[in-house]
Design an enzyme around this catalytic site. Sequence first.
Site, PDB file in Angstrom:
ATOM      1  CB  CYS A  42      -0.983   0.580   0.714  1.00  0.00           C
ATOM      2  SG  CYS A  42      -1.506   1.342   1.264  1.00  0.00           S
ATOM      3  CG  ASP A  44      -0.689   4.059   5.637  1.00  0.00           C
ATOM      4  OD1 ASP A  44      -0.046   3.955   5.988  1.00  0.00           O
ATOM      5  OD2 ASP A  44      -1.559   3.854   5.760  1.00  0.00           O
ATOM      6  NE  ARG A  46      -0.420   4.512   8.493  1.00  0.00           N
ATOM      7  CZ  ARG A  46      -2.411   4.487   8.980  1.00  0.00           C
ATOM      8  NH1 ARG A  46      -2.955   4.756  10.031  1.00  0.00           N
ATOM      9  NH2 ARG A  46      -3.303   4.290   8.198  1.00  0.00           N
ATOM     10  CG  HIS A  98      -1.508  -1.270   5.783  1.00  0.00           C
ATOM     11  ND1 HIS A  98      -2.554  -0.438   6.735  1.00  0.00           N
ATOM     12  CD2 HIS A  98      -1.380  -1.040   4.348  1.00  0.00           C
ATOM     13  CE1 HIS A  98      -2.735   0.865   6.104  1.00  0.00           C
ATOM     14  NE2 HIS A  98      -2.728   0.822   4.594  1.00  0.00           N
ATOM     15  CB  CYS A 101      -5.618  -1.053   4.017  1.00  0.00           C
ATOM     16  SG  CYS A 101      -5.390   0.181   2.705  1.00  0.00           S
TER      17      CYS A 101
HETATM   18 CO    CO Z   1      -3.388   1.219   2.755  1.00  0.00          CO
END
Ligand code: CO
Length: 210
Positions: A42, A44, A46, A98, A101
């Site tokens: 992803c 993302d 993090r 994750h 999400c």
């Molecule tokens: Co995500």
Amino acid sequence: MPKIRQLIANNSAWAKRMLEQDPDFFNNLVAQQTPEYLWIGCSDSRVPANQVVGMAPGELFVHRNVANQVIQTDFNCLSVVQYAVETLKVKHILVVGHYGCGGVRAATESCCHGLVDHWLFPIKDIYREHHKELEAITDEKDRIDRLCELNVIEQVGNLAKTTIVQQAWDRGQDLAIHGWVYSIEDGLVRDMEVTVRDRASLERIYHFDD
Ligand code: CO
């Protein structure tokens, strides 16, 4: 110092540190890249691919998009997969979702988020396919987390369905596809144990074996 200048300063400090640890570090990287792993994760912020699995530059080929999807008409992702499999000859593809999400969550909502709703559409289909199991989960966070797992499992299957992966298997190439889910809460990945190394698990309609 303006924030963006700070990033440049961080970069020069990092490059200096790397050279102190290994004076040939960048020379070796310039010479070649021979990663054994392709990470599909992803976007993302993090979930930083290399850090999560403790890999140095040169060890991990990476593709990231919203909600770590492998879509059969996404030439961006498929070009990465083709290069990784056919030229770099990676041995493992890691599909890493994750928990929590935002993309997966957005796919479960009825409000309009814009263009990304079209990108996330396949996740609505995954929800529909597993709606009985999902709707039996009363806690909303747990329900989204289960959908994050189901999404990863689906994307492992989507990779196995590509002509790129099936042709690699037919050439006798050693290539495994793994499905993992990373937890931002404890920094650990969970193996969904859906690793595939051949097309045996695919329904006949998805076979390219003529
Ligand atoms: Co995500």
